[in-house]
Design an enzyme around this catalytic site. Structure first.
Site, mmCIF file in Angstrom:
data_model
loop_
_atom_site.group_PDB
_atom_site.id
_atom_site.type_symbol
_atom_site.label_atom_id
_atom_site.label_comp_id
_atom_site.label_asym_id
_atom_site.label_seq_id
_atom_site.Cartn_x
_atom_site.Cartn_y
_atom_site.Cartn_z
ATOM 1 N N PHE A 1 5.170 -0.579 -13.974
ATOM 2 C CA PHE A 1 4.101 -0.497 -12.970
ATOM 3 C C PHE A 1 3.565 0.935 -12.854
ATOM 4 O O PHE A 1 3.371 1.451 -11.755
ATOM 5 C CB PHE A 1 4.586 -0.963 -11.591
ATOM 6 N N ILE A 2 3.341 1.569 -13.988
ATOM 7 C CA ILE A 2 2.847 2.949 -13.992
ATOM 8 C C ILE A 2 1.325 2.925 -14.075
ATOM 9 O O ILE A 2 0.749 2.463 -15.071
ATOM 10 C CB ILE A 2 3.447 3.755 -15.159
ATOM 11 N N SER A 3 0.670 3.421 -13.032
ATOM 12 C CA SER A 3 -0.784 3.359 -12.939
ATOM 13 C C SER A 3 -1.457 4.126 -14.073
ATOM 14 O O SER A 3 -1.065 5.254 -14.373
ATOM 15 C CB SER A 3 -1.248 3.922 -11.590
ATOM 16 N N GLU B 1 3.281 3.396 -3.389
ATOM 17 C CA GLU B 1 3.577 4.675 -2.727
ATOM 18 C C GLU B 1 4.591 4.513 -1.588
ATOM 19 O O GLU B 1 4.629 5.303 -0.656
ATOM 20 C CB GLU B 1 2.303 5.350 -2.176
ATOM 21 N N GLY C 1 12.420 0.475 -7.546
ATOM 22 C CA GLY C 1 11.092 0.579 -6.956
ATOM 23 C C GLY C 1 11.193 1.438 -5.714
ATOM 24 O O GLY C 1 11.110 2.661 -5.772
ATOM 25 N N HIS D 1 -16.868 -14.302 7.265
ATOM 26 C CA HIS D 1 -17.734 -14.791 6.197
ATOM 27 C C HIS D 1 -17.580 -16.295 5.967
ATOM 28 O O HIS D 1 -18.427 -16.909 5.297
ATOM 29 C CB HIS D 1 -17.411 -14.074 4.879
ATOM 30 N N GLU E 1 10.873 1.903 -12.036
ATOM 31 C CA GLU E 1 11.537 1.203 -13.135
ATOM 32 C C GLU E 1 11.842 -0.234 -12.730
ATOM 33 O O GLU E 1 11.729 -0.590 -11.545
ATOM 34 C CB GLU E 1 12.830 1.927 -13.509
ATOM 35 N N SER F 1 5.614 -0.780 3.304
ATOM 36 C CA SER F 1 5.570 -0.604 4.764
ATOM 37 C C SER F 1 6.975 -0.487 5.335
ATOM 38 O O SER F 1 7.211 0.275 6.285
ATOM 39 C CB SER F 1 4.837 -1.782 5.420
ATOM 40 N N ARG G 1 0.903 8.910 -0.321
ATOM 41 C CA ARG G 1 0.893 8.066 0.881
ATOM 42 C C ARG G 1 -0.262 8.416 1.799
ATOM 43 O O ARG G 1 -0.912 7.525 2.375
ATOM 44 C CB ARG G 1 2.236 8.205 1.609
#
Length: 386
Positions: A156-158, A364, A131, A339, A127, A367, A241
């Site tokens: 932020f709901i996938s 998820e 988080g 690169h 929410e 860190s 996770r």
């Protein structure tokens, strides 16, 4: 100690590589450029994924899943994301294991259709003010006769924009801060999809708001038990996770391959840049980190199958999520550096991998949350003997 993968697991890995190469990779550029694929293309991918056995890989066979276990799912994710982006992997239907908490009637309405690719869910916990601190969610569920009335906003709901139903967590006991999980169908009065967010990476894998305004949910749509929602959310996060760590393995392997191949082809000062010790050292550092992360994740997946309720499993998975995603960030950064300017260009896959990598250390559980879990375990039990 035998670290060899079984013939069955090797076959699953090989099948996943073939599927990603033949059925997903051809669509990756289109997905990236258009922030998604046409609905008919997605449905075609769903059908092929189901036929190939890549739906509900670790779910029990008795509910229609593959029954192969956690390590098989880890190997599948790693293999697929070593070929295509994480966004392309998450195009595949991946029913949440917490749907196993469905009662018999709910299995018919939600679990079985999800496994058959007929319905797709989203997990609605995060929410605006909650988080990492999930316990601070503000969405409420108030009992009203044989229904519960939901009010609040999820953020932020996938893939919330395309899901057929949501697994929604709401505070049902304010005094004790206890939550209940609800199965809420799209189209339920008082339930709507709000803003769909523009993201830095993971094109086609959208994040959206879910808004609940006096949304009445029947009592039979409670997932699990009343006031026991935190138990389900913790199971989901723990599984997520480990799978995020597995995805980081695959993406890291792809980045290393791209950088290694480019270092052989790119000539500067009259020789391939891969002949220079500085470049060799960067590639070697990347390979060493991937090697360490891979066996950490494999061992934990193997342990999860045998001792899922073990006291130390939360810590072991936190080690994996922290180390694999942080290593992935370092790996993709070095590989883009190899690169040079070409790595910064949109036509280079390493540019996409670089953008996608950033979210892995956030969703998820950041860190820092993983370090908190590890640190609390160290304080209570000391160093784990893996």
């Amino acid at each position: 100690m035998n670290f060899a993968l079984s013939e069955e697991l090797e076959m699953i890995r090989k099948s996943a590589l073939d599927f990603a190469t033949n059925e997903l990779l051809p669509y990756e550029k289109e997905n990236e450029e258009n922030d998604g694929l046409p609905e008919e293309t997605v449905k075609k991918i769903y059908a092929k994924a189901k036929d190939a056995g890549f739906v509900a890989v670790s779910m029990p066979e008795e509910v229609g899943g593959g029954g192969f276990g956690t390590l098989a799912e880890v190997l599948t994710i790693e293999a697929i994301t070593s070929v295509v982006s994480g966004a392309m992997y998450w195009l595949l239907p991946n029913p949440s294991a917490i749907l196993l908490a469905c009662n018999e009637e709910q299995k018919k309405r939600y679990l079985t259709p999800a496994i058959n690719c007929e319905k797709h869910e989203c997990f609605a916990l995060t929410e605006p003010e909650a988080g990492s601190d999930a316990g601070n969610i503000k969405t409420t569920a108030v009992k009203k006769g044989n229904k519960w009335v939901l009010n609040g906003t999820k953020r932020f709901i996938s893939h919330a924009d395309t899901a057929d139903f949501a697994i929604v967590f709401a505070i049902s006991d304010p005094e004790n801060r206890l939550a209940t999980a609800f199965l809420v169908d799209k189209g339920t009065p008082g339930f709507r999809v709000g803003q769909t967010h523009k993201t830095m990476g993971y094109m086609g894998y959208h994040q959206a708001e879910l808004v609940f305004e006096d949304c009445e949910v029947p009592e039979e749509n409670i997932l699990g038990e009343v006031h026991k929602g935190w138990d389900l959310s913790n199971k989901w996060l723990r599984a997520g996770r480990l799978l995020t760590a597995a995805e980081s393995l695959g993406q890291s392997a792809r980045a290393i391959k791209l950088a290694r191949d480019y270092s052989i082809q790119r000539v500067q000062f009259g020789q391939p840049v891969g002949d220079f010790q500085a470049v060799q050292f960067m590639l070697a550092e990347c390979a060493a980190e991937l090697y360490a992360a891979r066996w950490m994740v494999y061992k934990t997946a193997w342990e999860e199958e045998r001792n899922p309720d073990g006291r130390a499993m939360n810590e072991m998975i936190a080690y994996c999520k922290y180390f694999a995603t942080e290593a992935h960030g370092r790996i993709v950064d070095k590989c883009l550096q190899i690169h040079g300017g070409m790595g910064y260009m949109k036509e280079s896959p390493i540019e996409m991998l670089y953008r996608d990598a950033r979210i892995e250390r956030i969703w998820e559980g950041t860190s820092q949350i993983q370090l908190r879990i590890i640190g609390n375990g160290l304080r209570k039990r000391g160093v784990l003997h893996f």
